[in-house]
Design a protein around this motif. Structure first.
Motif: not given
Lengths: 334, 334
Positions: B109-126
């Protein structure tokens, strides 16, 4: 009517193609006009020779306008008022100004500052308690911002600027490493100025010597020289190091020098900042007060190379560009 | 007992001598161990390919430890939790992490962050809402500190970092000049990203084109490339300009490149600062919030180059080093 008094002056008469030479300068004799109301006349005692003058000789884009041809070379001077028709000055006052390469200066008072030559020698107002001293103060305190225990290095360490940088850094609790040309200058930097170590860049093992002199790496660097000295120091900089870029004299008189490995700026996350002290007038009063007190109380040492007479100014200036001076280069005019 | 699930991974198996090549990497298949208590398993959907990885392949002094040989290559990933024995995560959660070049990741769980992929496409988090976006945000806002009316330039302008730099600078009221490789990228930078101008560094007249694109000179420069691009921009910097040194990709894969004329740093009194965004975690929340809002509201555009399948990661990475990507380089893993 008595003959007018003669002022001897040195003009810039041509721009260097590559290296500067004495033929770029010319000594002329000019009669002094009688003083007008509001004017003050100064007999200059010392002329300051400084690396920045080389840049002014060129007609290139720089931070200052080029020195115009056939005019008196720019330069800082200290002297004594001989005659005054300005209420703010009287004969006998010691003053610092920018009269340039000439024996007499005439001014309406602007740019002329009275100084106290009783506790601080007059010539020091062109060095440790003048522009070079404030340059050191600014780069060290406003860009390097040294913390006690850090290692600070400075090139041209026996010079007018470098000698002040190192002594102030030492007073701030840093390990201080000088870089200078030749064993004699290095001895002076350590024995008289009190640096922890000094590396002779002429000994051809700059990288290895720096490693020994700065075993924990370098956190702050005050650069006067550039070229291979900067290359060698960059390779020893610690993460988050700060570099105050004051001069690059090794490249002034000829082809500009490249920086071999700019990648260190990135990999070590360095901050490098170029500066010109005349653009930071707000620090001068504080810096000059501190520097003056340190000189008066003998806590700040300095050394001067003095050329005798205006005639010798060009030769002394060319020597400065090649590191032949030892300490602040002056020309004695009286 | 059912066969263990297979995880496909890419290891670094040798270090480049000069240019990196596909032979430095090796694809392996490794059975996944059953989840332990507290662990979470993620199916990675996208792997991020970034220039910094080239530095990790070498065994040289840098800001980060080298990538160990025969281990999974480092890298940012986004994916979806498939199985969890950790109360903080449940199957179906979208997460961003640093699982590296592999299809599955297992973490406590360390270094892992939940993100909201509903308004921003998942790939954009990279990309724009991930490390590259925060990199752009930090260098622009904390080093360049642009003022409305100034000119800001950025190299690799169509890339993951450069595209964000320029759009943020534009929003700050600056004239924005991109530098990119090829007419197609330049068109995109102006037409889609909204930069004022874009210079094609491959057109062999960088100096002249920069003069036209930045008629008032350059006040802020965000550097991703180094080499001759940096040389050309330096010559156009205005007094008191700021340079955020983020990358020097042109020198990563082979001989390090010199800086031709460091004297501009002095004559123009520039500040140049190298930085690594992971050392400034304090800005991430603010930066990610702003970037996420801009992407969600379509005010921040980005483009992706997507390689299909883990097998193609090495080739795509080598292409990134040569500027073959167009926008953020990703590898699609599902």
């Amino acid at each position: 009517m008595a003959d007018a008094q003669i002022n001897r002056q040195i003009l810039l008469v041509s721009r260097p193609q590559g290296e500067a030479s004495v033929s770029n300068f010319k000594l002329v004799e000019t009669p002094l006009a009688p003083l007008a109301e509001g004017e003050v006349r100064v007999r200059n005692h010392y002329l300051s020779l400084d690396p920045y003058m080389r840049g002014r000789m060129d007609d290139a884009k720089s931070y200052a306008a080029p020195q115009p041809l056939n005019e008196v070379m720019i330069g800082g001077t200290v002297g004594v008022v001989t005659e005054s028709r300005n209420a703010a000055f009287k004969a006998g006052d010691s003053v610092v100004g920018m009269f340039g390469w000439q024996e007499y200066g005439t001014s309406d008072g602007r740019g002329l500052n009275k100084v106290d030559a009783s506790h601080v020698p007059l010539s020091a107002y062109l060095g440790a308690v003048g522009m070079p001293g404030v340059t050191a103060w600014y780069g060290l305190n406003r860009i390097i911002e040294p913390k006690a225990g850090e290692t600070v290095a400075v090139s041209a360490a026996s010079g007018a600027v470098g000698s002040v940088v190192g002594q102030l850094a030492k007073a701030a609790g840093c390990r201080v490493v000088g870089i200078a040309g030749g064993a004699e200058k290095c001895r002076y930097v350590v024995d008289t100025l009190g640096f922890d170590a000094c590396v002779d860049y002429k000994a051809s093992k700059l990288h290895d010597d720096l490693k020994v002199a700065a075993p924990n790496g370098i956190d702050g660097y005050f650069e006067n020289v550039g070229g291979e000295v900067l290359d060698a120091v960059l390779a020893r900089m610690n993460a988050f190091g700060r570099i105050a870029l004051c001069g690059m004299i090794s490249g002034y008189d000829g082809a500009p020098l490249p920086l071999k490995a700019p990648r260190f700026l990135l990999t070590q996350r360095l901050k490098l900042q170029g500066f010109i002290v005349s653009e930071h007038m707000e620090v001068w009063p504080q810096a000059l007060k501190e520097l003056g007190e340190r000189v008066a109380s003998k806590k700040l040492h300095f050394r001067e190379s003095i050329a005798e007479g205006l005639d010798n100014a060009p030769e002394a200036f060319l020597g400065l560009l090649r590191g032949k001076n030892f300490g602040k280069q002056l020309v004695k005019l009286v």
